[in-house]
Every structure is written in structure tokens, then in C-alpha cells.
Scaffold this active site. Structure first.
Site, PDB file in Angstrom:
ATOM      1  N   LYS A  83       0.841  -1.195   0.000  1.00 55.93           N
ATOM      2  CA  LYS A  83       0.000   0.000   0.000  1.00 55.93           C
ATOM      3  C   LYS A  83       0.878   1.248   0.000  1.00 55.93           C
ATOM      4  CE  LYS A  83      -3.830   2.081   2.644  1.00 55.93           C
ATOM      5  NZ  LYS A  83      -4.730   1.888   3.821  1.00 55.93           N
ATOM      6  N   SER A 152      -9.581   2.004   2.798  1.00 53.92           N
ATOM      7  CA  SER A 152      -8.664   2.798   2.007  1.00 53.92           C
ATOM      8  C   SER A 152      -7.612   1.979   1.271  1.00 53.92           C
ATOM      9  CB  SER A 152      -7.948   3.788   2.935  1.00 53.92           C
ATOM     10  OG  SER A 152      -7.178   3.080   3.906  1.00 53.92           O
ATOM     11  N   SER A 176     -10.542  -0.419   6.737  1.00 55.91           N
ATOM     12  CA  SER A 176      -9.792  -0.288   5.487  1.00 55.91           C
ATOM     13  C   SER A 176      -9.085  -1.539   5.006  1.00 55.91           C
ATOM     14  CB  SER A 176      -8.776   0.849   5.614  1.00 55.91           C
ATOM     15  OG  SER A 176      -9.428   2.084   5.751  1.00 55.91           O
TER      16      SER A 176
END
Length: 440
Positions: A83, A152, A176
Site C-alpha cells: 500500500k 482505504s 480499510s
């Protein structure tokens, strides 16, 4: 659209350890495995947009080095989705923000160093929403690009679902990891708070920020977590349960409700677990938990505002409306409100242990329904809020498909530091549910 036409094409689930063994004994080269991942990347990345940075020549060069070194490490030759919130010393870390385009850290986040130490490498950086908050990024759901992948950790979930990588890392401050994993039909595992190191990732709320993993099966998630955790904390292989698990069910949380079709899917899943021998019983949260969502919001916004206010002072103009509003709201909260919320969180964490007195795990939906048909939002995270607030481990596994061919999941949670038991329960449930991804 039929489910067969919309299903992302995946490699066989549960094969991470077997892949590593093949890489170690030389029956598969790291370069060849990298090429297979890159081929899937090229096939649909233009539509899915899971990656913010992926240099194919760089990935091939790193893979080639794994083939000439002495074989070692539990992730030998494995490409990982990272990420774009975690620092990487050879790739930019832009955090989903136009204010940090081209930002190049000097060193890796600790969890990235652990991936490398285990013989793996970052295939590239996966898309995150802005500062891992609510403003959606460009990533699409691999099952249907008109639907959100969640957030996210949008890119990490989508990259695993699309078969670009076998595993990926993300973060969760509310929902998330669990929510995008459920929306994208993969396994998402959020271990107990601080199990995996957060150092070197952009903070949002230090009390709540978790590192989590995405994989294609519970076995892969457990194996990957063992590679990233402190040595000896997790076993690379999960022992089977000696008896069917006892699962308590929360049909809803006091602050939300499920969509009708998702609620029906949950009941069908529970029926399959019961048929396999699982002891299932419904429970309700005590009244003490009714303001858990407010407590979570206070802590998250108060800490997030103080973390990001200095950045906002410089970059407000390019921050999204959602992020600016959250920072402004958090700055308006008093320290007394924040301290009261922390005290309430501690009290709830103690009370929550009683919920597990007569069960191995608590089941609920991971989200109100399947992935919404919108790219302007990332979906409701509130089904994940309680376990994130408490720092308890949670995992989601896919259970079926909606009429529109989008995945449903079931979320299982356990008490703090009982991660291995939770993983064993999840593997049992995964086998009992026996969800099969349709092929194209």
C-alpha cells in the site's frame, strides 16, 4: 451481467506456501513467477487501476536476483503488493495525495524490511485513498469496474483479487482492510493491534492504526502474517481445530443495519456452518457498546487532526473536501473529550472479553452489503468499527455472490492476542462454506 463474466481470474487459492517451496527447490524460478504476475497485471490493470507505481523492468530485475542467491526465507521470490502508505526506499510513497507526488523516502517501513528479509519484494505500490481516509481513489472493483473496491486499501485488495500478486499489505483505522477484502472477494486479516509493525507508514490515528494483510485463502493469510510478525509469534502452518468451533453471531451493530440481500446471505452462510457442525448462536451487544462508533470517531478525528494539521496548513488547497472537513472537525474536539473517549475505549475492551466467554469467534457482516455501484465513495466501514476500536483481531472470508455477481463475505472476530485461534476458526469456516470463484 452474469457472475461468470465478471469474476476476476485468479490462480488457485491457498497456494502461497506451495509456490515458495517450488521457488526454493528450483522447479519454479522467481523470474518466471514474476512474469506470470506481470502478465495478469498487463491484462486488466488499465481497467482496474490497482497500482500507483509498478515498474516492470525493476520487478524483473529484483526477481532475477532471487534466482542467483542462495535459497532462503519464507517469502523467497514472492512479489507483494505494498500500500502506498508504507515508505519504500526505491519507490515513491505518495500517500494518495497530490501534495506528495514524487515523494521519495530514504528508508523502508519496518514491515517492508521484513518482507525483504524473508526473501520477498514489493512488486510495486498499490493505490490508497488520500491519507488512507475516505476520499476515493481511481481503483475499480475487479468483479465489476463500475463498483467501488472499498477503501482505504483499495489497490491492495484489488491487486490480490485480480491475481496480480498472491498477497498484499494494507492498513486499517476503521474498516480499510476488512471492507475492501470483502468487496473484492478475497481474505482480509487484521491482526491484534501492534502485531505487525506500523513504523514507516503514514499515521492517521496512532491508537487505532493497524497493519493487515490480503490473500486468497486463510492459509495464505496465516502464512504471510507469520512471515511479517515477530519470530515465533505465528506458525506458518495452521493446526486444524480438534472440534467444530462455537460461533456467536451479531446480526447487526447498534449503529447500523444490513441490506436485505446481505442479511439473507449471512443466514445462508450460518446455515452451512451449522450443517458442518459449527455451534451457532445469536447474541446482542450490551447497552454499554451503543456509543462505540462515537468513541471511535472522537479518537480517530482528534488524533488525525493533530497528525495532519501541519500538512493541512501548507496543502489545504489540494486536500480533498473530505480530508479537510475531518481535520477541521478533529481540531474542534477538546482534549477532555479525547481523554474521555480513550477511557471509554479501555472500559469497552475489558467488557468485550466477556462476549467471547462461551464462543471461539463472533461473526457479523463485514459491510452492509456487496460493493456499492459507485466510484464516488468507498462504502460504509461501520461494521468494522468495533473490532478496530478495541484492537481485537478480525478476518473476512468470501461466502457467495450477489445477484449482480459481486462478492459477499463474513467477518469473524476474536479477543486480543487470540489471533491464531481466530485463524483456525476462519479456516474451518472457509472449508465449510466452500466458496468457489467462478471462472471466466
Amino acid at each position: 451481467m452474469s457472475s461468470n463474466s465478471s469474476a476476476p481470474k485468479l490462480a488457485r487459492a491457498g497456494d502461497l506456501k506451495a509456490t515458495v517451496e517450488a521457488l526454493l527447490d528450483g522447479t519454479l524460478t522467481a523470474r518466471a513467477y514474476c512474469e506470470s504476475c506481470l502478465a495478469r497485471f498487463r491484462a486488466n490493470e488499465a481497467v482496474i487501476k490497482a497500482w500507483v507505481t509498478l515498474n516492470q523492468d525493476r520487478a524483473r530485475a529484483i526477481a532475477a536476483t532471487r534466482d542467483v542467491r542462495d535459497a532462503q526465507g519464507l517469502l523467497h521470490g514472492i512479489p507483494v503488493g505494498v500500500k502506498d502508505l508504507f515508505d519504500t526506499d526505491d519507490l515513491p510513497t505518495e500517500m494518495g495525495s497530490p501534495a506528495f507526488v514524487g515523494n521519495q523516502p530514504a528508508k523502508n517501513a519496518q514491515v517492508v524490511d521484513r518482507i525483504i528479509a524473508a526473501g520477498g519484494y514489493a512488486l510495486g505500490k498499490t493505490v490508497t485513498t488520500e491519507f488512507a481516509f475516505m476520499h476515493p481513489a481511481e481503483t475499480r472493483n475487479p468483479w465489476n469496474p463500475r463498483h467501488t473496491p472499498g477503501g482505504s486499501s483499495s489497490g491492495s485488495a484489488a491487486a490480490v483479487a485480480a491475481g496480480h500478486v498472491p498477497v498484499a499489505i494494507g492498513t486499517q483505522t476503521n474498516g480499510s482492510v476488512i471492507r475492501p477484502a470483502a468487496y473484492c472477494g478475497v481474505v482480509g486479516f487484521k491482526p491484534t493491534l501492534d502485531t505487525l509493525p506500523i513504523q514507516g507508514a503514514l499515521p492517521f490515528a496512532q491508537t487505532l492504526d493497524h497493519v493487515g494483510v490480503f490473500a486468497r485463502s486463510v492459509a495464505d493469510a496465516a502464512y504471510f502474517t507469520a512471515c511479517l510478525a515477530e519470530s515465533g509469534e505465528f506458525a506458518a502452518d495452521l493446526d486444524a481445530l480438534s472440534r467444530p468451533p462455537k460461533v456467536a453471531v451479531l446480526p447487526r451493530f447498534p449503529w447500523n443495519s444490513a441490506e436485505r440481500d446481505a442479511a439473507a446471505q449471512l443466514q445462508a452462510t450460518l446455515a452451512r456452518l451449522t450443517a458442518a457442525g459449527t455451534e451457532v448462536k445469536a447474541i446482542d451487544l450490551p447497552d454499554d457498546f451503543e456509543d462505540a462508533k462515537r468513541v471511535h470517531r472522537t479518537i480517530m478525528y482528534y488524533e488525525g487532526a493533530r497528525e495532519h494539521a501541519p500538512r493541512q496548513a501548507v496543502h489545504r488547497r489540494v486536500f480533498s473536501t473530505e480530508l479537510n472537513a475531518a481535520i477541521d472537525e478533529g481540531l474542534a474536539m477538546s482534549h477532555d473529550e479525547y481523554r474521555a473517549a480513550l477511557a471509554k475505549r479501555a472500559a469497552l475492551a475489558e467488557l468485550a472479553l466477556d462476549l467471547f466467554a462461551d464462543c471461539d469467534a463472533i461473526a457479523s457482516l463485514p459491510a452492509p452489503g456487496a460493493a456499492p455501484a459507485s466510484l464516488d465513495m468507498t462504502g460504509d466501514p461501520s461494521f468494522c468499527t468495533l473490532w478496530t476500536l478495541l484492537g481485537f483481531p478480525a478476518i473476512t472470508i468470501p461466502t457467495g455472490l450477489s445477484d449482480a455477481g459481486l462478492p459477499y463475505g463474513i467477518q469473524l472476530a476474536g479477543p486480543a492476542r487470540e489471533d491464531i485461534r481466530l485463524l483456525r476458526v476462519a479456516r474451518w469456516c472457509e472449508a465449510a462454506v466452500a466458496f468457489e470463484r467462478p471462472s471466466r
